[in-house]
Design an enzyme around this catalytic site. Structure first.
Site, PDB file in Angstrom:
ATOM      1  N   THR A   5      -0.058   4.932   1.011  1.00 48.17           N
ATOM      2  CA  THR A   5      -0.229   5.902   2.085  1.00 48.17           C
ATOM      3  C   THR A   5      -0.191   5.207   3.429  1.00 48.17           C
ATOM      4  O   THR A   5      -0.897   4.240   3.652  1.00 48.17           O
ATOM      5  CB  THR A   5      -1.569   6.627   1.929  1.00 48.17           C
ATOM      6  OG1 THR A   5      -1.699   6.974   0.565  1.00 48.17           O
ATOM      7  CG2 THR A   5      -1.622   7.852   2.795  1.00 48.17           C
TER       8      THR A   5
ATOM      9  N   ASP B 130      -1.590  -0.776   5.742  1.00 43.11           N
ATOM     10  CA  ASP B 130      -1.862  -0.311   7.088  1.00 43.11           C
ATOM     11  C   ASP B 130      -3.323  -0.027   7.326  1.00 43.11           C
ATOM     12  O   ASP B 130      -3.733   0.159   8.453  1.00 43.11           O
ATOM     13  CB  ASP B 130      -1.063   0.952   7.366  1.00 43.11           C
ATOM     14  CG  ASP B 130      -1.567   2.107   6.552  1.00 43.11           C
ATOM     15  OD1 ASP B 130      -2.020   1.854   5.418  1.00 43.11           O
ATOM     16  OD2 ASP B 130      -1.526   3.246   7.024  1.00 43.11           O
TER      17      ASP B 130
ATOM     18  N   PHE C 286     -12.564  21.397  -3.431  1.00 43.31           N
ATOM     19  CA  PHE C 286     -11.715  20.577  -4.281  1.00 43.31           C
ATOM     20  C   PHE C 286     -12.548  19.468  -4.898  1.00 43.31           C
ATOM     21  O   PHE C 286     -13.386  18.864  -4.246  1.00 43.31           O
ATOM     22  CB  PHE C 286     -10.611  19.952  -3.429  1.00 43.31           C
ATOM     23  CG  PHE C 286      -9.656  19.132  -4.216  1.00 43.31           C
ATOM     24  CD1 PHE C 286      -8.553  19.722  -4.814  1.00 43.31           C
ATOM     25  CD2 PHE C 286      -9.859  17.775  -4.387  1.00 43.31           C
ATOM     26  CE1 PHE C 286      -7.669  18.965  -5.556  1.00 43.31           C
ATOM     27  CE2 PHE C 286      -8.977  17.018  -5.120  1.00 43.31           C
ATOM     28  CZ  PHE C 286      -7.884  17.613  -5.711  1.00 43.31           C
TER      29      PHE C 286
ATOM     30  N   ARG D  13       4.950  16.548  -3.891  1.00 43.87           N
ATOM     31  CA  ARG D  13       3.616  16.828  -4.424  1.00 43.87           C
ATOM     32  C   ARG D  13       3.590  18.308  -4.734  1.00 43.87           C
ATOM     33  O   ARG D  13       3.836  19.130  -3.871  1.00 43.87           O
ATOM     34  CB  ARG D  13       2.554  16.517  -3.387  1.00 43.87           C
ATOM     35  CG  ARG D  13       2.466  15.081  -3.032  1.00 43.87           C
ATOM     36  CD  ARG D  13       1.821  14.936  -1.693  1.00 43.87           C
ATOM     37  NE  ARG D  13       0.379  15.117  -1.743  1.00 43.87           N
ATOM     38  CZ  ARG D  13      -0.473  14.106  -1.696  1.00 43.87           C
ATOM     39  NH1 ARG D  13      -0.043  12.889  -1.604  1.00 43.87           N
ATOM     40  NH2 ARG D  13      -1.769  14.315  -1.710  1.00 43.87           N
TER      41      ARG D  13
ATOM     42  N   ASP E 203       0.872  -1.155   0.000  1.00 46.24           N
ATOM     43  CA  ASP E 203       0.000   0.000   0.000  1.00 46.24           C
ATOM     44  C   ASP E 203       0.919   1.217   0.000  1.00 46.24           C
ATOM     45  O   ASP E 203       2.116   1.095   0.255  1.00 46.24           O
ATOM     46  CB  ASP E 203      -0.831  -0.049   1.275  1.00 46.24           C
ATOM     47  CG  ASP E 203      -1.688   1.170   1.430  1.00 46.24           C
ATOM     48  OD1 ASP E 203      -2.202   1.639   0.409  1.00 46.24           O
ATOM     49  OD2 ASP E 203      -1.829   1.644   2.563  1.00 46.24           O
TER      50      ASP E 203
ATOM     51  N   ARG F 283      -5.494   4.324  -7.741  1.00 47.07           N
ATOM     52  CA  ARG F 283      -6.948   4.362  -7.668  1.00 47.07           C
ATOM     53  C   ARG F 283      -7.551   2.970  -7.611  1.00 47.07           C
ATOM     54  O   ARG F 283      -8.574   2.700  -8.209  1.00 47.07           O
ATOM     55  CB  ARG F 283      -7.506   5.084  -8.898  1.00 47.07           C
ATOM     56  CG  ARG F 283      -7.352   6.567  -8.857  1.00 47.07           C
ATOM     57  CD  ARG F 283      -8.691   7.236  -8.610  1.00 47.07           C
ATOM     58  NE  ARG F 283      -8.539   8.626  -8.263  1.00 47.07           N
ATOM     59  CZ  ARG F 283      -8.547   9.059  -6.999  1.00 47.07           C
ATOM     60  NH1 ARG F 283      -8.680   8.212  -6.015  1.00 47.07           N
ATOM     61  NH2 ARG F 283      -8.426  10.328  -6.733  1.00 47.07           N
TER      62      ARG F 283
ATOM     63  N   ASN G 109      -8.433  -0.653   3.949  1.00 46.73           N
ATOM     64  CA  ASN G 109      -8.527  -0.951   2.528  1.00 46.73           C
ATOM     65  C   ASN G 109      -7.483  -1.962   2.080  1.00 46.73           C
ATOM     66  O   ASN G 109      -7.500  -2.415   0.958  1.00 46.73           O
ATOM     67  CB  ASN G 109      -8.429   0.332   1.710  1.00 46.73           C
ATOM     68  CG  ASN G 109      -7.209   1.130   2.107  1.00 46.73           C
ATOM     69  OD1 ASN G 109      -6.561   0.818   3.097  1.00 46.73           O
ATOM     70  ND2 ASN G 109      -6.875   2.118   1.331  1.00 46.73           N
TER      71      ASN G 109
ATOM     72  N   THR H 115      -2.286   1.405  -4.709  1.00 42.79           N
ATOM     73  CA  THR H 115      -2.735   2.500  -3.863  1.00 42.79           C
ATOM     74  C   THR H 115      -4.071   3.023  -4.347  1.00 42.79           C
ATOM     75  O   THR H 115      -4.431   2.879  -5.504  1.00 42.79           O
ATOM     76  CB  THR H 115      -1.703   3.645  -3.861  1.00 42.79           C
ATOM     77  OG1 THR H 115      -2.252   4.743  -3.162  1.00 42.79           O
ATOM     78  CG2 THR H 115      -1.350   4.055  -5.255  1.00 42.79           C
ATOM     79  N   GLY H 116      -4.770   3.592  -3.426  1.00 42.03           N
ATOM     80  CA  GLY H 116      -6.022   4.206  -3.791  1.00 42.03           C
ATOM     81  C   GLY H 116      -5.832   5.644  -4.227  1.00 42.03           C
ATOM     82  O   GLY H 116      -6.757   6.305  -4.671  1.00 42.03           O
TER      83      GLY H 116
END
Lengths: 370, 1513
Positions: free
Chosen positions: B422, B1039, B738, B805, B420, B1013, B1042, B885-886
């Protein structure tokens, strides 16, 4: 032998030096103890097996084993041993007639005399063995077929032997003493030795029948029920084993003390042999004095009371006379084994040496010094 | 993340619904919950809640009484146990029995009881933790006492009223009835459930919303009807029926789940709906499943083979016995005992009986104790893993936890890691790193240093203190900083690695938890230059304000800076709160709801007077609360006085906004008079920012560092404190929240200084840059703008390459007319009934155009410590790492770069498809591309492939035995320097049955795979796909909730236990505090566990076979009668007692390679991946060896005792002894590390054997029925023959193995052996060798002297060797010696060989080396020095590359005998000089990285750039 070192590794370099906990005592930290054991840092010897490190071991083993082997071999060769087969399968054999009988219960004992010559005198005590071949005393059901507690003098077991003894547990609804197949098949040949003097007289050689069994067997493991005085009474109500001619308390008519379960021939027999070809100590010929050999060179007669049928299983019966050394009877094998193993080690050591010279330095030296 | 869950929900939904339908049919009754208060007196009977489970939890399996039957029942599920019981029972049958029946039971009973004790202990631990949980406190309303009283969790019952305080953990699922929060909200942190740290809002049940006074449970008399307990965390339906008959719906927003933590809410009251095992959290918590490790699967195959061998042996014995019987025919020999009945047994029947007997006698062959030994060893291994200090995280005071006890060895065999992102790779802490404003980059070096300080391990404590000091001295002593100081005084310097971080974390814990607010995120060290400018700008503006000059005269860069920070401060949804007071919290979390409701409102608000009043009100939390509540209740009546004033000022407001001087002056009057002085230090220090996303918080904290602090946020105004200007209130006109499509958010405010309507926009650089107003072409201003744009873009690229980022900040000033025009349509959109969302979206699009670029920020989603290093080293270990990852694609890619998952020079295949067909086409295309590009690699690419740092990675399934050339052909797929990025939608298509093969083909040939995603379900599908199709060992690490499905699907699931939730941990097999520990867990513990266990299992098979074969050989000499010369006791206890301990010790403690070497040479991990310790042929080799050894151990005594008076046991006992010695010595040969434990255990075993046998043989002259070994051992000990046998037999038996091991060590050492030899070196030498990387080591080992028949040349050793791989010289100790042209380099080796021939002693060389060779820190320099000749002599370099490749391959294969021809196959044709230069540079970068510890800042900022440039060369 091997390249070795006790190296307490310095893996701990980065952490272990740190003293204790951060917040000493204030909070009970879950931090594991930093001990050599828990961190798997115990000082250790880490041998690495390569040609170079191992070859000294091979040479050392070779160099130690070969002399030992030679010593053993010589010792074994110094032992005098004489063996004679009296089974009587041959027509020419003196015991041929006796051997034809299959039965256990011949009423008439069959005797035969076997002549033999000793080329060399036997100097020290001579052990007389009877040897049987092809007799599977180690057969599982045979081995089990005994009642140790009966043999140990347990009166209860005397009257009610263990089931293990089946089918030699009872006869005529009386318990058999001693019960079981081992006892039932007790070796019952009688062997007597006579020395033929050069002048032709036949002198019997005194055969000692005591001390042939293990001391512990005779005194601890095998015991007569009750006192030895009146064995007949003690064994009242029991039957002799089917194949026996005499009851157990009459095994040795000469020595009263050697009767019952503590009869030494019986005890020796009850110690079941490991292999199908075996010998059992029968008598001991004691050295008389230092002047004369125990058994001088010359002609002998062995008189056999031939009772024990072996033809049914193609067995052989032998009589063996042997002196013994510190390492037991004559057996050159161990010496040969030592010499062989030592030589092989030595040879492999040479091979390793070659390997080491040819390849060893490649791995070990250029950068990783061994 | 939220979206993740949403999707997960969607995908899960259908499943759940199906289940529910089934359920509903059975039990369509809903749960009805009444208040317990009503029934308190009439306890029991008529309380309608009495049927519901109470809150006591019990996770134990057994009770006191049920333990024995239940445990036995479970144990008999294991086939082996049934088998052994069967054998034991067989022994009771008289015809076939071999042993004393009671004795035969001993092993089974022993095994069963050991397992039972283990189970009992585990259950007890569960019981204890249950007890702990059950005895936690909570406040429950008690009717007799009319107040809330403390009760244990277990006493809570459904229908109880519970009062929850801030930071309390919920004891049960509670329906929220009241909250101290003005909005009637309750914030909970669901980290324990789903791993998400951001706060979730839960709302008070609607009917209790209007309750103004405190909730009084005694007045509650409603009835709740809701659904039955289920495990769906995201669903709750029901309604509440009031006495009045009114019904109100209940939704998941009303339910507080067990295990969550109440945050930011002083107090809440709720009624328990589900308790104990019926809570959603508990229903979700299904225990760990039983996993069987790969090794165990392999072992079971061999156990099966053992069974076959056993049957064959029994069969042979039975046939032999039949024949033996048959040969006697009717002449029954005296020793062939009749059956107990006295009848004769036919040979056939006898053979059948014998077959069964033999099974009993040979039972030892099936290693009964193997299973139990493995369990013991695994427990010990788990213990040691637990105890590893390196896996302990001081920060969280947590250590690694093995939750699955039986798959430790799988850790050593992993091939794919699915991670994962994040919270796993990153800390989920956004940290402001650098920014660019108006085209000027502010690198924030000090800030970087500060961050590095948190990160770097060896930073000096003092340095840390000084930094921390400056931070805390900056302008205020905040609570956490003071805490830090306290902590520091307590801490010693032992912290080193985690120290500073640990303190930081503790400090943040001490200062009460808020999300996203560790000091690391908060204390940004400002860039001095920028700070100066901010101050300057501030003072100038201040000056202008006083002199009533228009602010437009401000120099543009200063104004940009000013605007930039204002934008950072206000363009967000951050809520300000202070920890100790009731939250001055604002409802503005439902976004896209503009505060400006009407045109009138708009005009009305354009009054300076209102600014004044609300400005003053901002400090008053009372007012704020009131206004907040007002907002919620939906009404917007302004105080009448204000509205009249507004109307009066209407006209003036209209134009005043434009000029804005008069009102401005007015507006400033209430500003604090002492704006110059320190602005209320304490108050500021205590401010806390709560943001929805961590990057928002990061930006606000960043701005605060420049003294632009957000001090308050109300629905309609934001108060900002600016340097020199004091507090300013910006009227918040709109917030355009956002969204993922726009990728930006905007706020519309009225600037209090200029009174202009300003739009501040913040968003992804890709979108913002397109919306920037194109600069006019002519004038200087335009030029400047262009330049700024250009520069900013450059910096943005740089940031991205840095893994930051990026966000662009832009602004736009609207004239009143423009605003009015936009507002009109916006309001239309807001009030639209249909398509409101789209309209609002369009509206936002209309507004966000023609922006003026202010600057850009670089935020670091901080990687966890050591993540890049861990990934790099795991990669070197041959592990393929996929990140699932999402997160959105950009972020994911950024992070992937940052953690070195993707390399800048890598090509990336991005798969984004909208349809199945498109996806298929894309996959097809990329497959072709890969094939075209790599399968017939052009020379340059091949060379290129070998240029990078991870040489070994190119050969994906590393070949094992054959030469590398052969195996690389055999290996179906090569892993290339390719990255694959795929998004969730495409992934869904790709996971379709028709495409999955193609997808896999593409994915497995890529070095890195990044799935963005992806939903939790997809994650698990990917893992499952890879696991099932590629037949590889997979590890999933994550962690959050998900990741749970993925963790459960993988062979080994690892949960990160750090700050996030427990959900993943609950599902995992191992839980780690931090990602970086994975490195040690896998590389060291995994390797150890695997190699220990593999060796132990092999040894077990050997041992049992060897022992049993002895008895088998004997059958040839006892008429196949099943007789055993080994006493029954020895037969039965040999495994359990005499030979058990040494192997347990070895299986637990043996270290083939030290942990340090294992970590430094990750390549050694491949040993486990390829199952090299335990291959199928090894089983057979061991069997053959076992049979050989048993032959020796049988026949040497046989011949030694042939034709003697020896009896069964006097002969068998020496054999047993010999076998024991042989077996122990065999273990000794296989043991790599001899600690005192090994010596002790072996000594103990021997002693135990003799002790037991002496006692046993002396104990009873008439017992132990079938055999009676009375006084045997005692007698044997007096016989010299016995000792002679004991010497020669083991030597003869072990000779071949020992010889083979020695030859193997010399002729074809495995990697592990090489590693062991490395271990032996003095630390210094080893370090230097290792720093040359595995490549170098491989090269050195594998180079055949025969390949380099050059005449000896006294070339310096290290340099010469280093030369082989083209980089070694960088570390050469002999710098003064110039590097020879590479063509001659190999001769160095030959020369070396000559040198070393003389050195036979292993240690001489090592020590001289350390003594004489001056290893220096500045080693990399010479490499640079030598680079130019290398460039010129391209062919020479080529030669070196060539050699390195060769060596590389041989390193991999560990097969030394590479023919030159094979090496040619692999050889890269000449690489260009430039490439070789690149190569050198890469190599050089590595030592640099090694030293980066010392100067982390520069490396962090420049390292990637370097590589970027090199690749551009």
């Amino acid at each position: 032998m091997m390249a070795s070192s006790y190296n307490a590794k310095e893996e701990d370099g980065h952490h272990s030096g740190a003293p204790g906990h951060g917040v000493a005592g204030t909070v009970k930290s879950k931090k594991p103890d930093n001990t050599a054991f828990k961190q798997q840092r115990l000082p250790a010897w880490q041998p690495i097996l390569t040609a170079g490190t191992v070859l000294p071991a091979f040479f050392v083993i070779g160099l130690i084993f070969i002399p030992i082997g030679i010593g053993l071999f010589v010792t074994s060769n110094n032992i005098k041993e004489f063996e004679i087969d009296y089974t009587g399968l041959d027509m020419s054999s003196p015991c041929y007639n006796c051997s034809q009988s299959f039965s256990w219960n011949n009423t008439k004992p069959c005797t035969c005399s076997v002549h033999f010559n000793l080329d060399q005198p036997f100097e020290s005590n001579v052990f007389m063995y009877y040897g049987l071949s092809n007799f599977y005393q180690n057969h599982r059901r045979y081995v089990k077929s005994r009642d140790d507690s009966q043999l140990n003098g347990n009166k209860k077991s005397l009257q009610d032997p263990s089931k293990e003894c089946e089918p030699y547990r009872t006869s005529d609804s009386k318990p058999i003493a001693p019960c079981g197949a081992i006892a039932n098949s007790l070796f019952n040949d009688t062997l007597d030795l006579f020395y033929i003097d050069p002048n032709g007289t036949k002198t019997p050689i005194p055969l000692v029948k005591k001390g042939i069994a293990w001391w512990t067997d005779k005194h601890v493991k095998f015991r007569n029920p009750g006192v030895n005085d009146n064995l007949t009474a003690v064994f009242q109500g029991t039957n002799k084993p089917v194949n026996w001619r005499k009851p157990v308390y009459e095994l040795d008519p000469e020595d009263h003390e050697n009767n019952g379960f503590i009869n030494e021939d019986f005890i020796v027999w009850m110690r079941t042999a490991a292999l199908p070809t075996f010998r059992k100590l029968y008598r001991i010929i004691q050295k008389k004095n230092n002047m004369t050999p125990t058994l001088p060179r010359g002609e002998y007669i062995m008189e056999v009371t031939y009772n024990y049928p072996v033809r049914s299983f193609e067995g052989r019966k032998r009589m063996i006379l042997s002196t013994i050394s510190w390492m037991g009877g004559k057996n050159p094998f161990l010496g040969i084994a030592y010499i062989t193993v030592g030589s092989v080690c030595f040879f492999l050591g040479v091979v390793l040496l070659i390997i080491h010279h040819k390849y060893g330095n490649r791995n070990n030296s250029p950068d990783i010094p061994n | 993340m939220a979206l993740d869950v949403g999707e997960a929900e969607a995908t899960k939904g259908s499943k759940v619904k199906k289940q529910r339908k089934k359920k509903n049919k059975k039990e369509n009754k809903a749960r009805t919950v009444h208040s317990n208060i009503l029934y308190d007196n009439a306890k029991g009977e008529d309380n309608p809640n009495r049927h519901y489970a109470n809150n006591k939890i019990k996770t134990t399996k057994y009770t006191f009484l049920s333990f024995l039957p239940k445990n036995l029942f479970e144990q008999f599920h294991r086939f082996a146990n049934v088998y052994f019981v069967f054998i034991a029972l067989l022994n009771f049958v008289p015809v076939v029995n071999a042993f004393q029946p009671e004795l035969a039971l001993a092993p089974v009973v022993f095994i069963l009881s050991v397992t039972a004790i283990k189970d009992l202990w585990e259950d007890y631990r569960r019981h204890r933790s249950d007890k702990e949980i059950n005895h936690m406190d909570c406040l429950v309303y008690s009717r007799p006492e009319r107040r809330y009283v403390e009760k244990f969790w277990k006493e809570v019952r459904v229908g109880d009223f519970i009062r929850l305080r801030c930071n309390e953990i919920l004891p049960a699922d509670v329906l929220l009835l009241s909250s101290s929060d003005p909005d009637r909200l309750c914030h909970i942190e669901t980290a324990t459930l789903d791993g998400e740290t951001n706060l979730k809002q839960r709302q008070v049940v609607r009917s209790f919303l209007d309750l103004d006074c405190d909730f009084d449970p005694s007045k509650y008399n409603s009835v709740i009807e809701c659904e039955k307990p289920n495990n769906d965390l995201n669903r709750f339906r029901g309604y509440i029926v009031h006495r009045s008959g009114r019904r109100d719906g209940l939704y998941k927003d009303n339910l507080l789940l067990r295990g969550c933590t109440v945050r930011n809410t002083e107090e809440a009251v709720g009624i328990v709906i589900y308790a104990g095992h019926e809570t959603k959290a508990m229903l979700n918590n299904n225990g760990p499943r039983y996993k069987r490790s790969k090794l165990e699967r392999q072992m079971n195959v061999d156990v099966f083979w053992c069974v076959i061998i056993l049957l064959i042996m029994c069969l042979l014995a039975a046939i032999g016995h039949g024949l033996w019987m048959f040969q006697y025919g009717d002449k029954r020999p005296v020793f062939d005992v009749l059956s107990p009945e006295g009848t004769d047994l036919s040979p056939a029947l006898s053979a059948i009986y014998l077959f069964l007997t033999m099974i009993i006698v040979f039972q030892v062959l099936i290693p009964i104790s193997l299973f139990v030994s493995i369990e013991i060893v695994k427990i010990c291994q788990v213990f040691f893993i637990h105890q590893d200090v390196d896996l302990y995280d001081e920060e969280t005071d947590s250590q690694l936890q093995c939750r699955a006890l039986n798959i430790t060895e799988d850790l050593g065999q992993m091939q794919y890691i699915f991670s994962d992102k994040t919270g796993t790779l990153t800390e989920n802490k956004m940290v402001f790193r650098r920014c660019t404003v108006a085209g000027v980059e502010y690198s924030h070096d000090a800030n970087a240093r500060r961050l590095a300080m948190y990160q770097e391990l060896d930073s000096e404590e003092e340095e840390c203190v000084s930094h921390g000091g400056t931070l805390s001295r900056r302008d205020s002593v905040t609570s956490h900083q003071s805490a830090k100081v306290v902590l520091r005084s307590q801490s010693t310097k032992s912290h080193r690695r985690t120290g500073s971080r640990a303190e930081a974390k503790r400090a943040s814990i001490l200062s009460k938890h808020t999300a996203f607010s560790s000091p690391m995120e908060k204390d940004i060290t400002p860039d001095p230059q920028l700070l100066d400018k901010v101050n300057e700008g501030g003072s100038q503006m201040d000056f202008m304000r006083f002199h009533s000059q228009p602010l437009s005269q401000l120099p543009s860069d200063l104004s940009d800076i000013n605007d930039f920070f204002i934008a950072l401060t206000i363009c967000n949804t951050v809520v300000v709160s202070s920890p100790n007071q009731p939250r001055q919290k604002v409802r503005m979390r439902f976004e896209l709801k503009s505060p400006v409701k009407t045109i009138e409102d708009f005009i009305k608000r354009f009054t300076p007077s209102r600014l004044t009043s609300s400005n003053s009100s901002s400090s008053s939390s009372l007012l704020a609360e009131r206004s907040a509540r007002r907002a919620v209740s939906g009404a917007m009546p302004s105080p009448s006085s204000e509205s009249t004033l507004t109307k009066l000022d209407e006209g003036e407001g209209g134009e005043g906004g434009g000029g804005g001087e008069g009102p401005d002056a007015n507006a400033f009057s209430p500003a604090p008079p002492s704006y110059d002085a320190k602005p209320a230090p304490i108050e500021e220090g205590e401010l806390r920012y709560e943001a929805e996303s961590p990057d928002e918080a990061a930006l606000v904290y960043a701005a605060r560092a420049y003294k632009c602090s957000l001090v308050g946020r109300l629905p309609d105004q934001v108060t900002v404190e600016l340097p020199h200007l004091g507090k300013l209130s910006f009227e918040l006109l709109h917030t355009l929240g956002f969204d993922a499509t726009r990728k930006r958010m905007s706020v519309v405010v009225r600037h209090p200084l200029t009174n202009q309507i300003t739009v501040y926009t913040k968003g992804a650089d890709s979108v913002i840059m397109d919306l920037i107003r194109p600069p006019s072409t002519d004038d200087s201003k335009g030029k400047r703008q262009r330049k700024i744009l250009y520069k900013t873009q450059n910096y943005l690229n740089l940031y991205a390459a840095d893994g930051l980022r990026t966000l662009c900040i832009a602004k736009k000033t609207l004239t009143k007319e423009e605003y009015a025009a936009w507002l009109r349509r916006h309001l239309e959109a807001e009030t639209a009934l249909q398509g409101r969302e789209e309209l609002l979206f369009d509206s936002a699009l209309r507004l966000e155009t023609n922006l003026h670029l202010l600057g850009a920020t670089g935020i670091e989603d901080r990687l966890q410590d050591g993540v890049p290093e861990t990934i790099a080293s795991l990669r070197k270990a041959g592990l393929q790492i996929w990140v699932l990852t999402g997160d959105k694609q950009e972020t994911a890619v950024n992070i992937a770069y940052a953690c070195k998952l993707l390399e800048p020079e890598e090509e990336i295949i991005t798969l984004n498809a909208d349809s199945q067909e498109a996806c298929a086409a894309l996959l097809e295309e990329s497959l072709h591309y890969i094939q075209a590009k790599f399968l017939c690699p052009s020379p340059e690419q091949a060379a290129g492939a070998f240029q990078h740092d991870f040489p070994l990675f190119d050969l994906s399934p590393p070949p094992s035995s054959s030469s590398s050339a052969a195996s690389s052909q055999a290996a179906p797929v090569l892993v290339h320097r390719l990255g694959l990025v795929i998004d969730g939608r495409t992934l869904a298509y790709a996971l379709d049955c028709s495409l999955e093969d193609k997808f896999l083909a593409v994915a497995r040939s890529c070095r890195s795979v990044l799935c963005c995603r992806s939903t939790p379900l997809q994650k698990s599908m990917v893992v499952q796909l890879v696991r099932n199709k590629l037949k590889v060992m997979t590890l999933a690490i994550g962690d959050g909730a998900n990741d749970v499905s993925m963790i459960q699907v993988a062979d080994v699931g690892v949960g990160i236990s750090g700050q996030e939730g427990m959900q993943a941990v609950m599902a995992s097999d191992f839980s780690l505090p931090r990602f970086q520990y994975l490195q040690k867990l896998l590389l060291v513990h995994g390797h150890w566990c695997y190699s220990r266990l593999a060796n132990m299992i092999l040894y077990f098979f050997y041992k049992n076979a060897m022992f049993v074969a002895l008895v088998f050989w004997y059958q040839f000499y006892c008429g196949f009668s099943g007789s055993a010369m080994i006493d029954q006791w020895y037969l039965i206890f040999f495994n359990l007692m005499f030979s058990a301990f040494p192997q347990l010790v070895t299986g637990t403690l043996d270290k083939d390679v030290s942990s340090q070497t294992l970590q430094e040479l990750p390549q050694l991990y491949m040993n486990g991946q390829n199952s090299e310790e335990y291959k199928p042929y090894m089983f057979w080799m061991n069997m053959i060896d076992a049979f050989y050894q048993s032959l020796i151990c049988f026949f040497i005594p046989y011949f030694a005792y042939a034709d003697s008076e020896v009896d069964l046991l006097t002969w068998g006992t020496p054999i047993t002894t010999l076998a024991l010695f042989t077996i122990l010595l065999h273990l000794g040969v296989e043991t790599k590390t001899w600690t005192w434990m090994n010596w002790l255990s072996i000594g103990f075993s021997v002693a135990l054997f003799f002790a037991v046998s002496l006692c046993y043989n002396a104990s009873c002259p008439s017992c132990y029925s079938p055999s009676n070994p009375y006084w045997t051992m005692q007698r044997l000990l007096g016989e010299p023959l016995f000792y002679l046998l004991c010497v020669v037999t083991p030597v003869a038996a072990l000779l071949p193995r020992y010889f083979y091991r020695a030859c193997q060590g010399s002729l074809f050492p495995s990697q592990v052996q090489v590693g062991r030899q490395l271990d032996r070196l003095p630390a210094e030498t080893r370090r230097n060798i290792l720093s040359l990387s595995g490549l170098a080591v491989g090269a050195r080992y594998a180079l055949r002297p025969s390949l380099f028949p050059f005449p000896g040349d006294s070339f310096p050793k290290d340099c010469g060797l280093g030369g082989q791989d083209g980089l070694g010289c960088s570390k050469s100790p002999l710098e003064e010696r110039p590097l020879r042209p590479q063509g001659k380099a190999p001769s160095g080796l030959a020369g070396l060989r000559d040198n070393d021939l003389s050195l036979t002693d292993p240690f001489t060389l090592a020590s001289t080396e350390t003594d004489t060779l001056p290893y220096t820190k500045e080693a990399p320099r010479p490499a640079e020095h030598h680079r130019s000749p290398a460039k010129h002599a391209a062919s020479d370099v080529d030669a070196s590359l060539d050699l390195s490749r060769l060596s590389l391959s041989s390193w991999i294969t560990s097969t030394p005998l590479l023919s030159p021809a094979e090496s040619v196959q692999l050889t890269a044709p000449p690489a260009g000089g430039r490439q070789s230069a690149t190569y050198r540079r890469d190599c050089e970068g590595r030592p640099g990285a090694d030293h980066a510890v010392l100067e982390p800042g520069p490396r962090a900022s420049h390292g990637p750039r370097d590589s970027l440039q090199t690749s551009l060369l």
